[in-house]
Design an enzyme around this catalytic site. Structure first.
Site, PDB file in Angstrom:
ATOM      1  N   ASP A  12       0.830  -1.210   0.000  1.00  0.00           N
ATOM      2  CA  ASP A  12       0.000   0.000   0.000  1.00  0.00           C
ATOM      3  C   ASP A  12       0.870   1.268   0.000  1.00  0.00           C
ATOM      4  O   ASP A  12       1.956   1.284   0.573  1.00  0.00           O
ATOM      5  CB  ASP A  12      -0.897  -0.026   1.236  1.00  0.00           C
ATOM      6  CG  ASP A  12      -2.014   0.999   1.145  1.00  0.00           C
ATOM      7  OD1 ASP A  12      -2.309   1.476   0.023  1.00  0.00           O
ATOM      8  OD2 ASP A  12      -2.595   1.335   2.194  1.00  0.00           O
ATOM      9  N   GLY A  15      -0.036   5.216  -4.592  1.00  0.00           N
ATOM     10  CA  GLY A  15      -0.726   6.429  -5.060  1.00  0.00           C
ATOM     11  C   GLY A  15      -0.200   7.662  -4.337  1.00  0.00           C
ATOM     12  O   GLY A  15       0.157   8.676  -4.953  1.00  0.00           O
ATOM     13  N   TRP A  17       2.624   8.033  -2.737  1.00  0.00           N
ATOM     14  CA  TRP A  17       4.036   8.263  -3.085  1.00  0.00           C
ATOM     15  C   TRP A  17       4.133   8.987  -4.422  1.00  0.00           C
ATOM     16  O   TRP A  17       4.886   9.956  -4.580  1.00  0.00           O
ATOM     17  CB  TRP A  17       4.775   6.924  -3.152  1.00  0.00           C
ATOM     18  CG  TRP A  17       6.257   7.047  -3.337  1.00  0.00           C
ATOM     19  CD1 TRP A  17       7.206   7.008  -2.355  1.00  0.00           C
ATOM     20  CD2 TRP A  17       6.964   7.236  -4.578  1.00  0.00           C
ATOM     21  NE1 TRP A  17       8.458   7.145  -2.907  1.00  0.00           N
ATOM     22  CE2 TRP A  17       8.353   7.298  -4.263  1.00  0.00           C
ATOM     23  CE3 TRP A  17       6.585   7.361  -5.917  1.00  0.00           C
ATOM     24  CZ2 TRP A  17       9.344   7.461  -5.238  1.00  0.00           C
ATOM     25  CZ3 TRP A  17       7.571   7.534  -6.879  1.00  0.00           C
ATOM     26  CH2 TRP A  17       8.927   7.586  -6.532  1.00  0.00           C
ATOM     27  N   ARG A  25      -0.316   9.568  -9.544  1.00  0.00           N
ATOM     28  CA  ARG A  25      -0.505   8.288  -8.844  1.00  0.00           C
ATOM     29  C   ARG A  25       0.154   7.149  -9.636  1.00  0.00           C
ATOM     30  O   ARG A  25       0.759   6.250  -9.065  1.00  0.00           O
ATOM     31  CB  ARG A  25      -2.005   7.992  -8.662  1.00  0.00           C
ATOM     32  CG  ARG A  25      -2.698   8.895  -7.648  1.00  0.00           C
ATOM     33  CD  ARG A  25      -4.169   8.484  -7.469  1.00  0.00           C
ATOM     34  NE  ARG A  25      -4.302   7.080  -7.144  1.00  0.00           N
ATOM     35  CZ  ARG A  25      -4.214   6.578  -5.896  1.00  0.00           C
ATOM     36  NH1 ARG A  25      -4.008   7.381  -4.876  1.00  0.00           N
ATOM     37  NH2 ARG A  25      -4.339   5.280  -5.693  1.00  0.00           N
ATOM     38  N   HIS A  29       2.779   3.731  -8.926  1.00  0.00           N
ATOM     39  CA  HIS A  29       2.672   2.303  -9.256  1.00  0.00           C
ATOM     40  C   HIS A  29       3.948   1.822  -9.961  1.00  0.00           C
ATOM     41  O   HIS A  29       4.424   0.725  -9.708  1.00  0.00           O
ATOM     42  CB  HIS A  29       1.442   2.043 -10.125  1.00  0.00           C
ATOM     43  CG  HIS A  29       0.151   2.304  -9.392  1.00  0.00           C
ATOM     44  ND1 HIS A  29      -0.130   1.727  -8.173  1.00  0.00           N
ATOM     45  CD2 HIS A  29      -0.922   3.081  -9.694  1.00  0.00           C
ATOM     46  CE1 HIS A  29      -1.328   2.143  -7.755  1.00  0.00           C
ATOM     47  NE2 HIS A  29      -1.823   2.973  -8.660  1.00  0.00           N
ATOM     48  N   LEU A 122      11.055 -20.268  -5.568  1.00  0.00           N
ATOM     49  CA  LEU A 122      10.143 -19.328  -4.907  1.00  0.00           C
ATOM     50  C   LEU A 122       8.841 -19.342  -5.687  1.00  0.00           C
ATOM     51  O   LEU A 122       8.848 -19.284  -6.917  1.00  0.00           O
ATOM     52  CB  LEU A 122      10.734 -17.904  -4.933  1.00  0.00           C
ATOM     53  CG  LEU A 122       9.802 -16.783  -4.495  1.00  0.00           C
ATOM     54  CD1 LEU A 122       9.564 -16.831  -2.983  1.00  0.00           C
ATOM     55  CD2 LEU A 122      10.384 -15.401  -4.838  1.00  0.00           C
ATOM     56  N   ARG A 178      -5.260  -2.184   8.317  1.00  0.00           N
ATOM     57  CA  ARG A 178      -6.438  -2.998   8.024  1.00  0.00           C
ATOM     58  C   ARG A 178      -6.064  -4.108   7.052  1.00  0.00           C
ATOM     59  O   ARG A 178      -4.996  -4.070   6.434  1.00  0.00           O
ATOM     60  CB  ARG A 178      -7.601  -2.149   7.490  1.00  0.00           C
ATOM     61  CG  ARG A 178      -7.281  -1.353   6.261  1.00  0.00           C
ATOM     62  CD  ARG A 178      -8.519  -0.652   5.703  1.00  0.00           C
ATOM     63  NE  ARG A 178      -8.121   0.318   4.705  1.00  0.00           N
ATOM     64  CZ  ARG A 178      -8.084   1.636   4.883  1.00  0.00           C
ATOM     65  NH1 ARG A 178      -8.480   2.173   6.023  1.00  0.00           N
ATOM     66  NH2 ARG A 178      -7.663   2.430   3.922  1.00  0.00           N
TER      67      ARG A 178
HETATM   68  C1  FPP Z   1      -1.946  -0.013  -3.437  1.00  0.00           C
HETATM   69  O1  FPP Z   1      -1.493   1.308  -3.316  1.00  0.00           O
HETATM   70  C2  FPP Z   1      -1.334  -0.637  -4.575  1.00  0.00           C
HETATM   71  C3  FPP Z   1      -2.011  -1.179  -5.632  1.00  0.00           C
HETATM   72  C4  FPP Z   1      -3.481  -1.186  -5.714  1.00  0.00           C
HETATM   73  C5  FPP Z   1      -1.302  -1.749  -6.796  1.00  0.00           C
HETATM   74  C6  FPP Z   1      -0.060  -2.498  -6.492  1.00  0.00           C
HETATM   75  C7  FPP Z   1       0.758  -2.565  -7.730  1.00  0.00           C
HETATM   76  C8  FPP Z   1       2.098  -2.549  -7.804  1.00  0.00           C
HETATM   77  C9  FPP Z   1       2.990  -2.594  -6.627  1.00  0.00           C
HETATM   78  C10 FPP Z   1       2.788  -2.493  -9.116  1.00  0.00           C
HETATM   79  C11 FPP Z   1       2.375  -3.531 -10.075  1.00  0.00           C
HETATM   80  C12 FPP Z   1       2.790  -4.888  -9.677  1.00  0.00           C
HETATM   81  C13 FPP Z   1       2.982  -5.887 -10.559  1.00  0.00           C
HETATM   82  C14 FPP Z   1       3.421  -7.219 -10.041  1.00  0.00           C
HETATM   83  C15 FPP Z   1       2.839  -5.727 -12.003  1.00  0.00           C
HETATM   84  P1  FPP Z   1      -2.529   2.514  -3.480  1.00  0.00           P
HETATM   85  O2  FPP Z   1      -2.540   2.905  -4.894  1.00  0.00           O
HETATM   86  O3  FPP Z   1      -3.851   2.125  -2.895  1.00  0.00           O
HETATM   87  O4  FPP Z   1      -1.838   3.606  -2.603  1.00  0.00           O
HETATM   88  P2  FPP Z   1      -2.550   4.807  -1.812  1.00  0.00           P
HETATM   89  O5  FPP Z   1      -3.128   4.192  -0.563  1.00  0.00           O
HETATM   90  O6  FPP Z   1      -1.409   5.706  -1.508  1.00  0.00           O
HETATM   91  O7  FPP Z   1      -3.568   5.419  -2.700  1.00  0.00           O
END
Ligand code: FPP
Length: 224
Positions: A12, A15, A17, A25, A29, A122, A178
């Site tokens: 998490d 976005g 970051w 956002r 990712h 792995l 959570r």
């Molecule tokens: C949650 O952060 C993250 C996600 C919903 C996506 C996770 C994806 C990656 C780490 C990159 C892609 C991975 C692969 C394996 C291709 P958020 O966007 O909810 O963050 P925020 O809480 O700051 O909004």
């Protein structure tokens, strides 16, 4: 020292970051994917057998279309560019969640799973379009249909994590405490670490610090 076979991670904070550092956002990712690569490498160094990553939840469809498209294009590129190397490193990729994406992406995911099926160094379980409540409801339905006795062992056979031991350790980055509909059954006895850092800032040192703490916890599993 506790053995560590299975680590699950809620990645998490991408976005936030991205907005803070690049005003986007999606840039978060992209940076988050770099952390994924670091953690895969470090998991191998730590001889971890299973790494489960929450990449896209059933609830994430509520996000703006451009963000969803960006996430899936990252995944598409990742699979195309990295699967050969992951395979050479004896890494198995398994998708947990409902594979109802575009035909093109489904094909790519299935082919990556097939290619790496026998790898044993792995196993990366990539949770995509995954929701634990949905998984459990389907498992209960299938168990009922099978007419087997309703018990834990039989229910487990219908979960997407069948044949995978439950996570020993769950890490959630991003300073939020959570579970967000992630592995609700499987996490019953996992040790949980909530990490303040946003996922793109999380690094090998943070991961090893948590692993070290985990190894020294007295795990009772209900005993004394
Ligand atoms: C949650 O952060 C993250 C996600 C919903 C996506 C996770 C994806 C990656 C780490 C990159 C892609 C991975 C692969 C394996 C291709 P958020 O966007 O909810 O963050 P925020 O809480 O700051 O909004």
């Amino acid at each position: 020292m506790n053995p560590l076979k299975h680590v699950a991670i809620i990645m998490d904070g991408n976005g936030r970051w991205g907005l803070k550092n690049k005003n986007s956002r999606n840039a978060g990712h992209k940076a988050g994917l770099k952390t994924v690569e670091k953690i895969i490498k470090e998991s191998i160094k730590n001889k971890i057998r299973y790494l489960t990553l929450y990449a896209f939840s059933t609830e994430n469809w509520k996000r703006p279309k451009n963000e969803i498209n960006f996430l899936f294009s990252l995944l598409d590129n990742f699979l195309r560019n990295r699967i050969k190397e992951l395979h050479q490193q004896k890494i198995r990729l398994k998708i947990i969640g409902n594979k109802n994406f575009t035909q093109k992406l489904n094909k790519l995911l299935i082919s990556a799973e097939k290619k790496t099926l026998k790898n044993k160094k792995l196993q990366i379980n990539l949770a995509l379009n995954y929701g634990s409540k949905f998984e459990l409801l389907n498992a209960f339905k299938d168990l009922k249909k099978s007419n087997s006795i309703i018990n834990e062992k039989n229910l487990q056979k219908y979960l997407s994590t069948k044949d995978i031991p439950d996570p020993d350790l769950l890490i959630r980055t991003g300073n939020t405490k959570r579970l967000s509909n992630f592995l609700l059954w499987q996490l019953a006895y996992s040790e949980i670490f909530f990490e303040k850092k946003l996922w793109p800032d999380f690094n090998e040192k943070d991961y090893n610090r948590i692993i070290k703490k985990f190894r020294n916890i007295k795990r009772n599993f209900g005993n004394i």
